[in-house]
Design a protein around this motif. Structure first.
Motif, PDB file in Angstrom:
ATOM      1  N   GLN A  51       0.821  -1.204   0.000  1.00 28.98           N
ATOM      2  CA  GLN A  51       0.000   0.000   0.000  1.00 28.98           C
ATOM      3  C   GLN A  51       0.856   1.255   0.000  1.00 28.98           C
ATOM      4  O   GLN A  51       1.903   1.314   0.647  1.00 28.98           O
ATOM      5  N   SER A  53       0.842   5.338   0.983  1.00 28.89           N
ATOM      6  CA  SER A  53       0.164   6.142   2.001  1.00 28.89           C
ATOM      7  C   SER A  53      -0.848   7.121   1.419  1.00 28.89           C
ATOM      8  O   SER A  53      -1.789   7.528   2.094  1.00 28.89           O
ATOM      9  N   SER A  54      -0.681   7.508   0.154  1.00 29.43           N
ATOM     10  CA  SER A  54      -1.563   8.523  -0.409  1.00 29.43           C
ATOM     11  C   SER A  54      -2.513   7.993  -1.468  1.00 29.43           C
ATOM     12  O   SER A  54      -3.500   8.651  -1.810  1.00 29.43           O
ATOM     13  N   GLY A  56      -3.250   4.046  -2.464  1.00 30.79           N
ATOM     14  CA  GLY A  56      -3.996   2.801  -2.278  1.00 30.79           C
ATOM     15  C   GLY A  56      -3.150   1.603  -2.647  1.00 30.79           C
ATOM     16  O   GLY A  56      -1.959   1.556  -2.343  1.00 30.79           O
ATOM     17  N   ASN A  57      -3.755   0.642  -3.308  1.00 29.95           N
ATOM     18  CA  ASN A  57      -3.075  -0.600  -3.664  1.00 29.95           C
ATOM     19  C   ASN A  57      -1.989  -0.344  -4.702  1.00 29.95           C
ATOM     20  O   ASN A  57      -2.280  -0.095  -5.871  1.00 29.95           O
ATOM     21  N   GLN A 143      -4.399  -5.094   2.823  1.00 28.73           N
ATOM     22  CA  GLN A 143      -4.566  -3.757   3.393  1.00 28.73           C
ATOM     23  C   GLN A 143      -5.611  -2.951   2.601  1.00 28.73           C
ATOM     24  O   GLN A 143      -5.643  -3.036   1.375  1.00 28.73           O
ATOM     25  N   ASP A 144      -6.405  -2.171   3.295  1.00 27.74           N
ATOM     26  CA  ASP A 144      -7.286  -1.208   2.647  1.00 27.74           C
ATOM     27  C   ASP A 144      -6.820   0.216   2.892  1.00 27.74           C
ATOM     28  O   ASP A 144      -7.395   1.165   2.362  1.00 27.74           O
ATOM     29  N   SER A 145      -5.797   0.372   3.707  1.00 32.00           N
ATOM     30  CA  SER A 145      -5.140   1.647   3.921  1.00 32.00           C
ATOM     31  C   SER A 145      -3.697   1.342   4.300  1.00 32.00           C
ATOM     32  O   SER A 145      -3.328   0.173   4.477  1.00 32.00           O
ATOM     33  N   TYR A 146      -2.875   2.371   4.429  1.00 31.86           N
ATOM     34  CA  TYR A 146      -1.457   2.162   4.721  1.00 31.86           C
ATOM     35  C   TYR A 146      -1.301   1.481   6.086  1.00 31.86           C
ATOM     36  O   TYR A 146      -1.590   2.078   7.121  1.00 31.86           O
ATOM     37  N   GLY A 149      -6.769  -1.223   7.832  1.00 35.17           N
ATOM     38  CA  GLY A 149      -7.929  -1.722   7.105  1.00 35.17           C
ATOM     39  C   GLY A 149      -7.890  -3.215   6.873  1.00 35.17           C
ATOM     40  O   GLY A 149      -8.480  -3.718   5.910  1.00 35.17           O
TER      41      GLY A 149
END
Length: 210
Positions: A51, A53-54, A56-57, A143-146, A149
């Motif tokens: 991921q 940080s700004s 997504g995947n 992960q759905d966020s850094y 999620g």
């Protein structure tokens, strides 16, 4: 022999590496053993999740409930035509290697005979998008966020060993020789950090052809 990490069915413990470099191609190899038959009912389970940080995947590889391999680069997902063969995936150790090149092909190599020698299973062209610097890589968790999620329905319980990443797309011949116990120059098995605690063991794996 090498260290084996036992991933339990939890999102509170996992292996990770932060601050990955920018990449336009890569090779990732791992040994995987899972008998998580319950995972077959889930819509998607991840083996690799990187991921940004700004955004997504950045880079994700996993399987859907029917055993199809899916790869995503910057949220653009592609599904390969061949399935892993769920009986193979969920019964014992296998070696898997993935190669990817921006604007080229994503290739999936696997060892279905536990010999350590991988063969091309499937490939498919992918977008020209590249992996940006600063990514957070987690293993067997999606992960759905850094570094967040995480969803227990999208993680893969089992055992993992010798996960390494190199910054170039190797051929099958290179994989079966150069990856034989060699550490990755992007991420190496001995340098992953651990969130939470988990059981460890040691195991000897089949040798590559040097």
């Amino acid at each position: 022999d090498v260290e084996v990490y036992h991933q339990e069915r939890t999102i509170s413990s996992y292996l990770y590496k932060s601050d990955l470099p920018a990449m336009s191609e890569l090779t990732a190899c791992l040994w995987l053993n899972t008998d998580s038959a319950n995972d077959r009912s889930e819509t998607y389970i991840a083996t690799i999740s990187c991921q940004d940080s700004s955004y997504g995947n950045e880079f994700v590889v996993g399987w859907d409930m029917n055993g199809y391999t899916k790869v995503g680069v910057q949220n653009y997902f592609t599904t390969l035509a061949s399935t892993v063969g769920m009986d193979d995936l969920f019964t014992g150790w296998n070696k898997h290697c993935y190669t990817w090149k921006a604007g080229g092909d994503f290739k999936w190599y696997t060892d279905t005979t536990v010999s350590g020698q991988v063969e091309l299973k499937d490939s498919k062209s992918v977008s020209s998008r590249t992996i940006r610097a600063g990514g957070f890589l987690s293993l067997l968790q999606e992960q759905d966020s850094y570094n967040g999620g995480y969803d227990i329905n999208q993680m893969l319980a089992g055992q993992i060993a010798e996960f390494n990443v190199w910054d170039r797309a190797m051929s099958a011949e290179e994989i079966n020789s150069a990856t034989c116990g060699a550490p990755g120059n992007v991420a190496s098995w001995g340098n992953f950090q651990e969130e939470g605690t988990a059981t460890k063991s040691r195991r000897t794996f089949p040798k590559c052809i040097a």
